[in-house]
Design a protein around this motif. Structure first.
Motif, mmCIF file in Angstrom:
data_model
loop_
_atom_site.group_PDB
_atom_site.id
_atom_site.type_symbol
_atom_site.label_atom_id
_atom_site.label_comp_id
_atom_site.label_asym_id
_atom_site.label_seq_id
_atom_site.Cartn_x
_atom_site.Cartn_y
_atom_site.Cartn_z
ATOM 1 N N VAL A 1 0.838 -1.204 0.000
ATOM 2 C CA VAL A 1 0.000 0.000 0.000
ATOM 3 C C VAL A 1 0.873 1.254 0.000
ATOM 4 C CG1 VAL A 1 -1.752 1.281 1.278
ATOM 5 C CG2 VAL A 1 -1.943 -1.181 1.057
ATOM 6 N N ALA A 2 1.984 1.227 0.727
ATOM 7 C CA ALA A 2 2.894 2.374 0.722
ATOM 8 C C ALA A 2 3.449 2.612 -0.677
ATOM 9 C CB ALA A 2 4.028 2.152 1.717
ATOM 10 N N GLY A 3 3.760 1.547 -1.399
ATOM 11 C CA GLY A 3 4.225 1.686 -2.777
ATOM 12 C C GLY A 3 3.159 2.274 -3.677
ATOM 13 N N LEU A 4 1.914 1.876 -3.459
ATOM 14 C CA LEU A 4 0.805 2.443 -4.221
ATOM 15 C C LEU A 4 0.695 3.946 -3.970
ATOM 16 C CD1 LEU A 4 -1.934 2.112 -5.847
ATOM 17 C CD2 LEU A 4 -2.980 1.827 -3.604
ATOM 18 N N THR B 1 5.254 8.419 2.218
ATOM 19 C CA THR B 1 4.751 7.574 3.298
ATOM 20 C C THR B 1 5.870 7.175 4.245
ATOM 21 O OG1 THR B 1 5.125 5.546 2.054
ATOM 22 C CG2 THR B 1 2.968 6.592 1.804
ATOM 23 N N TYR B 2 5.451 6.733 5.410
ATOM 24 C CA TYR B 2 6.345 6.115 6.383
ATOM 25 C C TYR B 2 5.638 4.871 6.894
ATOM 26 C CZ TYR B 2 8.700 5.063 10.716
ATOM 27 O OH TYR B 2 9.355 4.403 11.725
ATOM 28 N N VAL B 3 6.288 3.721 6.779
ATOM 29 C CA VAL B 3 5.710 2.471 7.271
ATOM 30 C C VAL B 3 6.257 2.222 8.665
ATOM 31 C CG1 VAL B 3 5.477 -0.001 6.893
ATOM 32 C CG2 VAL B 3 5.485 1.560 4.949
ATOM 33 N N ILE C 1 0.636 2.745 8.035
ATOM 34 C CA ILE C 1 1.203 3.621 7.023
ATOM 35 C C ILE C 1 0.862 5.049 7.407
ATOM 36 C CG2 ILE C 1 1.194 4.259 4.602
ATOM 37 C CD1 ILE C 1 0.290 1.345 4.089
ATOM 38 N N HIS C 2 1.876 5.844 7.607
ATOM 39 C CA HIS C 2 1.714 7.233 8.015
ATOM 40 C C HIS C 2 1.949 8.142 6.814
ATOM 41 C CE1 HIS C 2 1.895 6.099 12.311
ATOM 42 N NE2 HIS C 2 2.715 5.157 11.862
#
Length: 104
Positions: free
Chosen positions: A16-19, A27-29, A49-50
């Motif tokens: 999802v962060a890659g999306l 993003t920050y995971v 995911i921030h």
């Protein structure tokens, strides 16, 4: 920073962060170390995911689209049974051949 998505595991969080990154949202995971504390159990709910405050609304829209596209319909579930039926027939044939070989 705000939490845009709570993933099931760290792999989904990075997907999802890659999306989001592909759509221009930084993003920050978080939750890598918390998940590792659980060992091999496969802990869930620790990966978040921030995103920045101003990116929260567009990020949640993209996440909603991701969740809608990842749902499986009943028609798609039934089509997945075909490889399983081949495996059952293969195992049945192998069992019959093994019985024939043992009786010789």
């Amino acid at each position: 920073m705000q939490i845009a998505y709570r993933a099931k595991d760290i792999t989904e969080a990075h997907i999802v962060a890659g999306l989001l990154k592909a759509n221009g949202i930084e993003t920050y995971v978080g939750g890598h170390y918390l998940q590792g504390a659980m060992g091999e159990i496969g802990a869930a709910g620790f990966s978040n995911i921030h995103v920045e405050d101003e990116d929260l609304y567009p990020a949640r829209q993209l996440v909603a689209e991701y969740e809608a596209s990842s749902r499986v319909t009943p028609a798609e579930e039934s089509s997945d049974d075909k490889p399983d039926s081949y495996a059952r027939w293969f195992l049945l044939v192998m069992a019959v051949l093994a019985l024939i070989w043992l009786n010789l």
